[in-house]
Design an enzyme around this catalytic site. Sequence first.
Site, mmCIF file in Angstrom:
data_model
loop_
_atom_site.group_PDB
_atom_site.id
_atom_site.type_symbol
_atom_site.label_atom_id
_atom_site.label_comp_id
_atom_site.label_asym_id
_atom_site.label_seq_id
_atom_site.Cartn_x
_atom_site.Cartn_y
_atom_site.Cartn_z
ATOM 1 N N HIS A 81 0.682 -1.223 -0.046
ATOM 2 C CA HIS A 81 0.042 -0.256 0.026
ATOM 3 C C HIS A 81 0.810 1.324 -0.105
ATOM 4 O O HIS A 81 1.040 2.053 1.135
ATOM 5 C CB HIS A 81 -1.019 -0.027 1.254
ATOM 6 C CG HIS A 81 -2.258 -0.737 1.182
ATOM 7 N ND1 HIS A 81 -2.944 -1.441 2.172
ATOM 8 C CD2 HIS A 81 -2.812 -1.456 -0.111
ATOM 9 C CE1 HIS A 81 -3.898 -2.233 1.713
ATOM 10 N NE2 HIS A 81 -3.777 -2.028 0.263
ATOM 11 N N GLU A 91 -5.608 -8.069 3.737
ATOM 12 C CA GLU A 91 -5.097 -9.309 4.524
ATOM 13 C C GLU A 91 -6.413 -10.148 5.217
ATOM 14 O O GLU A 91 -6.041 -11.376 5.254
ATOM 15 C CB GLU A 91 -4.151 -8.611 5.595
ATOM 16 C CG GLU A 91 -3.488 -9.755 6.381
ATOM 17 C CD GLU A 91 -2.690 -9.136 7.463
ATOM 18 O OE1 GLU A 91 -2.561 -9.829 8.724
ATOM 19 O OE2 GLU A 91 -1.977 -8.254 7.367
ATOM 20 N N SER A 105 5.178 0.324 4.556
ATOM 21 C CA SER A 105 5.268 -0.006 3.378
ATOM 22 C C SER A 105 5.724 1.464 2.472
ATOM 23 O O SER A 105 5.482 1.560 1.326
ATOM 24 C CB SER A 105 3.831 -0.305 2.542
ATOM 25 O OG SER A 105 2.876 0.563 3.136
ATOM 26 N N CYS A 155 3.651 -11.764 2.403
ATOM 27 C CA CYS A 155 4.471 -11.862 3.791
ATOM 28 C C CYS A 155 4.681 -13.238 4.533
ATOM 29 O O CYS A 155 3.517 -13.702 4.838
ATOM 30 C CB CYS A 155 4.296 -10.536 4.563
ATOM 31 S SG CYS A 155 5.198 -10.349 6.226
ATOM 32 N N HIS A 180 -10.214 -5.512 4.328
ATOM 33 C CA HIS A 180 -8.537 -5.118 4.315
ATOM 34 C C HIS A 180 -8.183 -6.224 3.500
ATOM 35 O O HIS A 180 -8.791 -7.621 3.796
ATOM 36 C CB HIS A 180 -7.935 -5.229 5.676
ATOM 37 C CG HIS A 180 -6.322 -4.667 5.535
ATOM 38 N ND1 HIS A 180 -5.492 -5.659 5.193
ATOM 39 C CD2 HIS A 180 -5.835 -3.331 5.318
ATOM 40 C CE1 HIS A 180 -4.443 -4.948 5.211
ATOM 41 N NE2 HIS A 180 -4.456 -3.793 5.449
ATOM 42 N N THR A 228 -2.012 -8.901 10.969
ATOM 43 C CA THR A 228 -0.808 -8.291 11.547
ATOM 44 C C THR A 228 -0.632 -6.897 11.851
ATOM 45 O O THR A 228 0.449 -6.578 12.339
ATOM 46 C CB THR A 228 0.101 -9.028 10.443
ATOM 47 O OG1 THR A 228 0.032 -8.326 9.393
ATOM 48 C CG2 THR A 228 0.046 -10.415 10.368
ATOM 49 N N SER A 231 -3.274 2.365 4.021
ATOM 50 C CA SER A 231 -2.263 1.501 4.696
ATOM 51 C C SER A 231 -2.749 1.198 6.118
ATOM 52 O O SER A 231 -2.708 2.254 6.967
ATOM 53 C CB SER A 231 -0.782 2.175 4.682
ATOM 54 O OG SER A 231 -0.067 1.499 5.916
ATOM 55 N N SER A 232 -3.196 0.009 6.641
ATOM 56 C CA SER A 232 -3.645 -0.014 7.806
ATOM 57 C C SER A 232 -2.544 0.293 9.120
ATOM 58 O O SER A 232 -2.667 0.901 9.959
ATOM 59 C CB SER A 232 -4.204 -1.519 8.269
ATOM 60 O OG SER A 232 -4.421 -1.909 9.658
#
EC number: 1.17.7.4
Length: 341
Positions: A49, A135, A277, A105, A133, A174, A232-233
């Site tokens: 991101h 992920e 990121s 990842c 999200h 994560t 971006s979380s």
Amino acid sequence: MSTTAKPALTIRLCEPRGFCAGVDRAIQIVVLALKRFGAPVYVRHEIVHNKYVVEGLRGMGAVFVRELDAIPDDGQPVVFSAHGVPKSIPAEAARREMLYLDATCPLVSKVHKQAMRHMRLGRQVLLIGHRGHPEVVGTMGQLPDGAVILIETEEDVAAFEPTDAAALGFVTQTTLSVDDTAGILAALQHKFPLLHAPSSESICYATTNRQDAVKAAAPGTSLFLIVGAPNSSNSKRLVEVAERAGASVAVLVQGLQDMPWEHVIPDTTIALSAGASAPEILTDAILEALRTRFELRIELVQTAIETENFPVMRSLRDVPLAKEDMAFVNGQGAAAQALIN
């Protein structure tokens, strides 16, 4: 001729900040694939991101797509993003006989394995995370539909009624705020004392390290800048952590173009960090712009030293990278270190 001295400004520069090992590996995979197979290399969703990274890879020949059906059968590879994908995605790629490279990842893959282990042991799986999200979509997609219950808030905990309170296991996204997750987890453990934890921590080391550095740097700062993308979380969580830890104002900026100059006040202390990121070149640009306006005093706030390295898949390890390619992969940062020295 008289000269006017620049006003003073103290900057607390967080360390670690910026690229983590998982992001570095994902970017390497795309660059190495372009070197090995030539353009185009397709990438499902954003590899990480960050707009700067995505546009840089696009300039090298990467083609970003939302889904596999946008990719022609031209024999060129497709890379899956660092956030992970549901099992249905590589299955579809295999059905179409596509060459695919999984840049998930390794720490996200670990969460996938933790969730599957819970299910294998007969437990209903609870995932603490943010709906939508990538992920979270990928983690939920490791198990059959309905096998994973998403828990976003303590209110979700209160509303959840399991079939068997003794057969519950949890994992987490994560990139969450450690503090927020602690509150939700405490509520879960209070309501379900027999809740099973994953075999190891789900929140990744990079998320924890960056949040710890922000907590240490925030008290007494007039402004806390977090470099990162709005989607971006982990970057958004850093803003929240900075505000809670004592920063008067915390702002997420994608780069120099977003600088809130009205909040940069002479003779105060500000702080600067970056999400996992965000490449160092974006942080460097902000530091250079501040240096043209202020007499800077840099305070390094270091709470951890990161030595993690996640190697790329074996099929790409022998591909040589030019110096400029390595600079891009590494985020091209140098100014911050020069200022500290």
